[in-house]
Design a protein around this motif. Sequence first.
Motif, PDB file in Angstrom:
ATOM      1  N   GLU A  16       5.691  49.569  51.424  1.00 16.04           N
ATOM      2  CA  GLU A  16       5.246  48.510  50.696  1.00 16.04           C
ATOM      3  C   GLU A  16       6.037  48.209  49.598  1.00 16.04           C
ATOM      4  O   GLU A  16       6.701  47.076  49.195  1.00 16.04           O
ATOM      5  CB  GLU A  16       3.956  48.593  50.316  1.00 16.04           C
ATOM      6  CG  GLU A  16       2.819  48.936  51.328  1.00 16.04           C
ATOM      7  CD  GLU A  16       1.341  49.099  50.792  1.00 16.04           C
ATOM      8  OE1 GLU A  16       1.161  48.988  49.887  1.00 16.04           O
ATOM      9  OE2 GLU A  16       0.602  49.175  51.870  1.00 16.04           O
ATOM     10  N   ARG A  17       6.444  49.348  48.954  1.00 11.89           N
ATOM     11  CA  ARG A  17       7.139  49.218  47.707  1.00 11.89           C
ATOM     12  C   ARG A  17       8.538  48.501  48.169  1.00 11.89           C
ATOM     13  O   ARG A  17       9.216  47.563  47.460  1.00 11.89           O
ATOM     14  CB  ARG A  17       7.532  50.457  47.120  1.00 11.89           C
ATOM     15  CG  ARG A  17       8.348  50.478  45.904  1.00 11.89           C
ATOM     16  CD  ARG A  17       8.657  51.659  45.127  1.00 11.89           C
ATOM     17  NE  ARG A  17       9.154  52.641  45.840  1.00 11.89           N
ATOM     18  CZ  ARG A  17       8.430  53.738  46.508  1.00 11.89           C
ATOM     19  NH1 ARG A  17       6.971  54.027  46.068  1.00 11.89           N
ATOM     20  NH2 ARG A  17       8.974  54.624  47.332  1.00 11.89           N
ATOM     21  N   ARG A  18       9.192  49.068  49.156  1.00 14.56           N
ATOM     22  CA  ARG A  18      10.656  48.752  49.754  1.00 14.56           C
ATOM     23  C   ARG A  18      10.516  47.061  50.130  1.00 14.56           C
ATOM     24  O   ARG A  18      11.284  46.311  49.939  1.00 14.56           O
ATOM     25  CB  ARG A  18      11.017  49.288  50.788  1.00 14.56           C
ATOM     26  CG  ARG A  18      12.345  49.121  51.369  1.00 14.56           C
ATOM     27  CD  ARG A  18      12.880  50.016  52.673  1.00 14.56           C
ATOM     28  NE  ARG A  18      12.536  51.322  52.497  1.00 14.56           N
ATOM     29  CZ  ARG A  18      11.690  52.069  53.375  1.00 14.56           C
ATOM     30  NH1 ARG A  18      11.207  51.669  54.684  1.00 14.56           N
ATOM     31  NH2 ARG A  18      11.407  53.432  53.036  1.00 14.56           N
ATOM     32  N   ARG A  23      11.847  41.553  48.921  1.00 15.68           N
ATOM     33  CA  ARG A  23      11.344  39.993  48.595  1.00 15.68           C
ATOM     34  C   ARG A  23      11.962  39.483  47.345  1.00 15.68           C
ATOM     35  O   ARG A  23      12.380  38.440  47.243  1.00 15.68           O
ATOM     36  CB  ARG A  23       9.756  39.822  48.769  1.00 15.68           C
ATOM     37  CG  ARG A  23       9.075  40.073  50.445  1.00 15.68           C
ATOM     38  CD  ARG A  23       7.667  39.746  50.231  1.00 15.68           C
ATOM     39  NE  ARG A  23       6.763  40.570  49.241  1.00 15.68           N
ATOM     40  CZ  ARG A  23       6.305  41.692  49.823  1.00 15.68           C
ATOM     41  NH1 ARG A  23       6.443  41.916  51.102  1.00 15.68           N
ATOM     42  NH2 ARG A  23       5.624  42.430  49.030  1.00 15.68           N
ATOM     43  N   SER A  24      11.765  40.487  46.249  1.00 12.03           N
ATOM     44  CA  SER A  24      12.046  39.966  44.868  1.00 12.03           C
ATOM     45  C   SER A  24      13.556  39.992  45.010  1.00 12.03           C
ATOM     46  O   SER A  24      14.010  38.925  44.297  1.00 12.03           O
ATOM     47  CB  SER A  24      11.725  41.017  43.817  1.00 12.03           C
ATOM     48  OG  SER A  24      12.392  42.119  44.218  1.00 12.03           O
ATOM     49  N   THR A  25      14.455  40.725  45.761  1.00 11.01           N
ATOM     50  CA  THR A  25      15.762  40.632  45.731  1.00 11.01           C
ATOM     51  C   THR A  25      16.162  39.254  46.322  1.00 11.01           C
ATOM     52  O   THR A  25      17.121  38.530  45.920  1.00 11.01           O
ATOM     53  CB  THR A  25      16.362  41.687  46.030  1.00 11.01           C
ATOM     54  OG1 THR A  25      15.750  42.939  45.535  1.00 11.01           O
ATOM     55  CG2 THR A  25      17.920  41.684  46.256  1.00 11.01           C
ATOM     56  N   ARG A  73      19.236  51.423  44.058  1.00  9.13           N
ATOM     57  CA  ARG A  73      19.161  52.745  44.892  1.00  9.13           C
ATOM     58  C   ARG A  73      17.853  53.380  44.179  1.00  9.13           C
ATOM     59  O   ARG A  73      17.756  53.674  42.989  1.00  9.13           O
ATOM     60  CB  ARG A  73      20.279  53.674  44.446  1.00  9.13           C
ATOM     61  CG  ARG A  73      20.238  54.949  45.195  1.00  9.13           C
ATOM     62  CD  ARG A  73      21.317  55.966  44.712  1.00  9.13           C
ATOM     63  NE  ARG A  73      22.499  55.606  45.110  1.00  9.13           N
ATOM     64  CZ  ARG A  73      23.643  56.308  44.599  1.00  9.13           C
ATOM     65  NH1 ARG A  73      23.357  57.178  43.590  1.00  9.13           N
ATOM     66  NH2 ARG A  73      24.786  56.140  45.311  1.00  9.13           N
ATOM     67  N   LEU A  74      17.180  53.930  45.114  1.00  6.45           N
ATOM     68  CA  LEU A  74      15.735  54.658  44.774  1.00  6.45           C
ATOM     69  C   LEU A  74      16.074  55.940  45.435  1.00  6.45           C
ATOM     70  O   LEU A  74      16.416  56.360  46.300  1.00  6.45           O
ATOM     71  CB  LEU A  74      14.754  53.915  45.274  1.00  6.45           C
ATOM     72  CG  LEU A  74      14.504  52.608  45.046  1.00  6.45           C
ATOM     73  CD1 LEU A  74      13.206  51.935  45.746  1.00  6.45           C
ATOM     74  CD2 LEU A  74      14.154  52.416  43.481  1.00  6.45           C
ATOM     75  N   ARG A  75      15.630  56.985  44.539  1.00  4.47           N
ATOM     76  CA  ARG A  75      15.515  58.555  44.774  1.00  4.47           C
ATOM     77  C   ARG A  75      14.009  58.891  44.705  1.00  4.47           C
ATOM     78  O   ARG A  75      13.504  59.124  43.704  1.00  4.47           O
ATOM     79  CB  ARG A  75      16.403  59.349  43.841  1.00  4.47           C
ATOM     80  CG  ARG A  75      17.786  59.079  43.635  1.00  4.47           C
ATOM     81  CD  ARG A  75      18.327  59.920  42.717  1.00  4.47           C
ATOM     82  NE  ARG A  75      19.685  59.427  42.401  1.00  4.47           N
ATOM     83  CZ  ARG A  75      20.516  60.098  41.644  1.00  4.47           C
ATOM     84  NH1 ARG A  75      20.203  61.218  40.933  1.00  4.47           N
ATOM     85  NH2 ARG A  75      21.911  59.564  41.324  1.00  4.47           N
ATOM     86  N   GLN A  76      13.542  58.936  45.973  1.00  2.72           N
ATOM     87  CA  GLN A  76      12.152  59.225  46.036  1.00  2.72           C
ATOM     88  C   GLN A  76      11.717  60.255  47.201  1.00  2.72           C
ATOM     89  O   GLN A  76      12.487  60.691  47.842  1.00  2.72           O
ATOM     90  CB  GLN A  76      11.232  58.045  46.806  1.00  2.72           C
ATOM     91  CG  GLN A  76      11.546  56.583  46.237  1.00  2.72           C
ATOM     92  CD  GLN A  76      10.821  56.344  44.656  1.00  2.72           C
ATOM     93  OE1 GLN A  76       9.810  57.402  44.457  1.00  2.72           O
ATOM     94  NE2 GLN A  76      11.183  55.629  43.864  1.00  2.72           N
TER      95      GLN A  76
END
Length: 433
Positions: A16-18, A23-25, A73-76
């Motif tokens: 969901e976050r991705r 969408r925002s990008t 970039r996300l580090r999750q």
Amino acid sequence: MQDCEVSLNQILEARERRAALQRSTLSTYGGPLLCFTMNLAGPVKRSPLSDFAFLAGERMIQAQPFPVRQCIRLRQPTGMESIYALEADPQALKAAAMAMEESLPVGRLFDMDVIGPDGMKLPRLQPRPCLVCGGPAAPCARSRAHGLGAVQAATASLLEAFAADALGEAARDALVEEARLTPKPGLIDLANNGAHKDMDLESFCRSAQALAPYFRQAVRIGLSHSASGPAMEALRPAGIAAEAAMLAATGGANTHKGLIYALGLLLCAMGQTLSGGGENYINHARQLANTGLPAELHRAKTAPSTHGERIYASRGVLGARGEAAAGFPHAVQALEALRRYRRGASETQARLLALVTSMAQLTDTNLLHRGGEAGLHLVQREARRILELPLNRLEEALQALDRLCIERNLSPGGSADMLALALFLDRVEGWFL
């Protein structure tokens, strides 16, 4: 970073976050977007090995000819993710993404989705292969044909092979780059054989190629041995076999004995780091070097077998073993010099100045063996003088010192090793988080 399991809720929240970020990008930059994740089956979605492969995928993306408008970039715990807003034709970008996924065996774990300006994901024209059987992946996944254990084993095999191949090739390439750098005082290069009569540039290149399997093996030893003692027990015979391969490739010339030891330690340490060892690979390498070091250097009843051991026995200079046991301080110094000089010099000049920096500081056992204290101090003094010269006089000064070294049979081979290590570390540093 240790491997850790994630829950289904965490995975769903990440999706969901991705989607929200996509969408925002899109609303800010338009399309298309390239969204990159790793496709890892099971509850563990991220590990040091998967991060290593992910960073390789990012380097491939960044090497594409499409201008980047934005990168996130996300580090999750659910995995590494990146979203690129690019200036590109969506179909051309999709073709490039598929080519990247197929360019390496580990690319089968890359998930590079292209989102068009309309927010829709572009379809893949060819089915992805199954990790286990090689057939179309979708039917195998739907039927769970192979079981999670088989898929995870195939994934681990791809990740480990990629790490060993990538790091091993980087080590081999560093040896060739060092050998070809010109002009180097007293050393093999494109211009001449320096103070050496039993080897040349071709033998150095043959040696580097012959050592590539050992470099890959050293990484694998680190991946499978977390403790320093067992790792060294496996690394020592591998290094002995590598030395035999070097001598066979060069007709008996000792082109890279010190680097077999040093790079073997570093590559094994990198494997330990990627297996989840947590520590910086320099720290791992230092621990490996100190494992059994007294037994190596204080053998009262065994005659020294190498120039370095003879220098240690007569002068107490540790050479390659001492450098490794201290955490490669002169290699790090050469690396820092390389990066510092790049800011105002060409790449070739920066590499030469990094070599000269090492020549000015290192107690080089090769020079001590060939020229004693007088030879060592001569080269150190000349190196310090060259460092004070303007760049436009660098090549001329190095050529003059080359002639002097040849005349006096001096070869700063230890400093050349430090440069090779610096070139290797420079190449791979950005490959680790």
